[in-house]
Write a protein that holds these residues in place. Sequence first.
Motif, short mmCIF file in Angstrom:
data_model
loop_
_atom_site.label_atom_id
_atom_site.label_comp_id
_atom_site.label_asym_id
_atom_site.label_seq_id
_atom_site.Cartn_x
_atom_site.Cartn_y
_atom_site.Cartn_z
N ARG A 191 13.46 8.88 -4.80
CA ARG A 191 12.58 9.54 -3.83
C ARG A 191 11.74 8.53 -3.07
O ARG A 191 11.52 8.68 -1.87
CB ARG A 191 11.67 10.53 -4.56
N THR A 213 11.87 8.52 0.84
CA THR A 213 10.74 9.07 1.58
C THR A 213 9.72 8.02 2.00
O THR A 213 8.91 8.29 2.87
CB THR A 213 9.99 10.15 0.75
N VAL A 214 9.76 6.83 1.40
CA VAL A 214 8.77 5.83 1.80
C VAL A 214 9.45 4.56 2.35
O VAL A 214 9.19 4.16 3.48
CB VAL A 214 7.83 5.47 0.62
N ASN A 234 2.47 1.73 -3.22
CA ASN A 234 1.46 2.21 -4.16
C ASN A 234 1.18 3.70 -3.97
O ASN A 234 0.92 4.40 -4.94
CB ASN A 234 0.15 1.42 -4.02
N VAL A 235 1.21 4.16 -2.72
CA VAL A 235 1.04 5.60 -2.48
C VAL A 235 2.14 6.36 -3.20
O VAL A 235 1.89 7.35 -3.90
CB VAL A 235 1.07 5.90 -0.96
N ALA A 236 3.37 5.88 -3.09
CA ALA A 236 4.49 6.53 -3.78
C ALA A 236 4.27 6.48 -5.29
O ALA A 236 4.50 7.46 -6.00
CB ALA A 236 5.80 5.86 -3.41
N ARG A 237 3.79 5.34 -5.80
CA ARG A 237 3.60 5.20 -7.25
C ARG A 237 2.51 6.13 -7.75
O ARG A 237 2.68 6.79 -8.77
CB ARG A 237 3.26 3.75 -7.60
N THR A 238 1.38 6.20 -7.01
CA THR A 238 0.30 7.07 -7.49
C THR A 238 0.67 8.55 -7.34
O THR A 238 0.03 9.39 -7.94
CB THR A 238 -1.03 6.81 -6.75
N HIS A 239 1.70 8.85 -6.56
CA HIS A 239 2.17 10.23 -6.47
C HIS A 239 3.36 10.49 -7.39
O HIS A 239 4.05 11.50 -7.24
CB HIS A 239 2.51 10.59 -5.03
N GLU A 240 3.62 9.56 -8.28
CA GLU A 240 4.67 9.71 -9.30
C GLU A 240 6.04 10.01 -8.70
O GLU A 240 6.79 10.83 -9.22
CB GLU A 240 4.31 10.84 -10.28
N LEU A 241 6.35 9.39 -7.58
CA LEU A 241 7.70 9.58 -7.02
C LEU A 241 8.67 8.70 -7.80
O LEU A 241 8.35 7.58 -8.16
CB LEU A 241 7.73 9.18 -5.54
N ASP A 271 0.83 -1.20 0.00
CA ASP A 271 0.00 0.00 0.00
C ASP A 271 0.86 1.26 0.00
O ASP A 271 0.57 2.22 -0.69
CB ASP A 271 -0.87 0.04 1.26
N TRP A 272 1.91 1.24 0.83
CA TRP A 272 2.74 2.44 0.95
C TRP A 272 3.54 2.66 -0.33
O TRP A 272 3.73 3.79 -0.77
CB TRP A 272 3.67 2.33 2.16
#
Lengths: 278, 303
Positions: A192, A196-197, A181-188, A178-179
């Motif tokens: 990064r 950051t994750v 995926n959060v990075a992926r959906t925020h285009e990191l 999930d975390w």
Amino acid sequence: MFANLSLNQRAAILSLVLLAVGLLIWEAAIPAQKAVGELTEYERLTGGGAPKAGIPPPSEVLGKAWDELSNPFYDAGPNDKGIGIQIGYSLYRVLSGYFLAALVAIPLGFLIGMSPVAYRALNPFIQVLRPISPLAWMPLALFVIQDSQLSAIFVIFICSIWPMLLNTAFGVAGVRDDWVNVARTHELGHLRTAFTVILPAAAPTIVTGMRISIGIAWLVIVAAEMLVGGTGIGYYVWNEWNNLDLTSVIFSILMIGIVGMALDAAFAALQRSVAYAE
Amino acid sequence: MSRPFLSVEQLTQQFPDGQGGIQTVFENASFGIEQGEFVVILGHSGCGKSTIMNILAGLAEPTSGVVKMDGYAVSGPSLDRGVVFQNYSLLPWLSALSNVTFGVGARHRDWPKSRVTEEAKRFLSMVGLEGDVIHRKPSQLSGGMRQRVSIARAFANQPKLLLLDEPFGALDALTRGTIQDELLKIWGGTEQTVFMITHDIDEAILLADRILLMTNGPFARVAESVEITIPRPRTRTGIVEHPNYYAIRNHLVHFLGERSKALSGQVPGDAMQRPETVRIDHTAREPAPDAEDAPAPLRAVNS
């Protein structure tokens, strides 16, 4: 009255009582030196009149500690240095070997944790190398490096690397999808995302590995310094044994424990600072 | 026919079934979403709703088929498609505020820190989170508050399409109601296009412009597209008074209860498999309700 105190206060009182009882038993258990009575000719010739060497009582150890700690940094030649200097040498070796190991283990652990292929490819090597007693590397290190001080640092390096490597890999592999995926959906980007994750998510596991490693490094340095000699707390213990100065041996054993405790406490504090609750 | 803002064309998803064969979850699913529309997808577990959502988010790849947004095929995740996950997916080591600034900062990389923080606080206050609460870690927040933070993070990014994956599934009924209201409020002010998964029929009617109904898997398909002919703004107590409410609700219950099973596995010849549009509107046939100018008088239940 006792029941009104907090849990910590009660524990502290109990600790002090145990310490006092332990010291008293130790003091009382040391047999008094027998008064020299009538000696035969033979006994006198073999030194029977001299006091026998025995375990020193705690009072003597405390006296020694007072002497040593009141002037810890004196340097009166190769075999007579203050306890502070000896511990300083040991810490220097432990920390340099340890940080070199961290420099290798944490990035490599990241790689292994991110890539199942790298994990499977490197795992057999790790499993074979990990159970080797670090001191077994010493002869090879001495031959290749040709410097006893650097060899001691190498031994620390090789023993600290495994817990950090495995814990980093384990922590990174266990980061929740999930975390990520959060990075992926925020285009990191990859870098990064890593900083950051994944790093903060895996930090508690990584620091646990670092804490295990520093404990092992401090255990190993004593044995390593007994072998390489010259300086350091391990050498100091062995040197005092050769001098039959058991008071100094007991004192230095206690110092090893106290420094080890301080190192562990530092990493426990680091662990608390990166911990998070889910 | 004009191209919709988002069009899903002939989407098929197959997984190996673990015994050497292939399991088809859904086949040739096709539907469109207009800009500013709130579309809810309803269906039983296992029909592939979450898979469709992951494909729209770019987190999963379909076996075949394309998703086009603004005329371009979607590939990989993007800031243009924000996601609110069922389990909130907040980063537990960051405070509520930092979780939102994480999103705003990712969207506006050139903004100074103070502006990012200000924007994050603005969206947090839209979902009713203000003051000291926003400095707490997710573990110190209730489930409802966590989901609000997650919603604020998604809206703050102002994605072209917002995907909500059963956002209220893990919440108790009372909290769910409050956050549905918050969602309606924040959505009303933004004209955001939303695609949402839910299991809850009442939630779907309250929130949606249109409900897509899926048949049961395997070989699930989007069978119907039901228009919700209840005017906005809606409130939870207001919609049950509307003449269309029970007709729509009955239709949905009937579909999920019986027809989703009966239609399952039926493959009509049409390869595109557009969902059949269903429009239920009783207001036209009835005389204009006097509720428009005066409050509705009390009525006998069995009249």
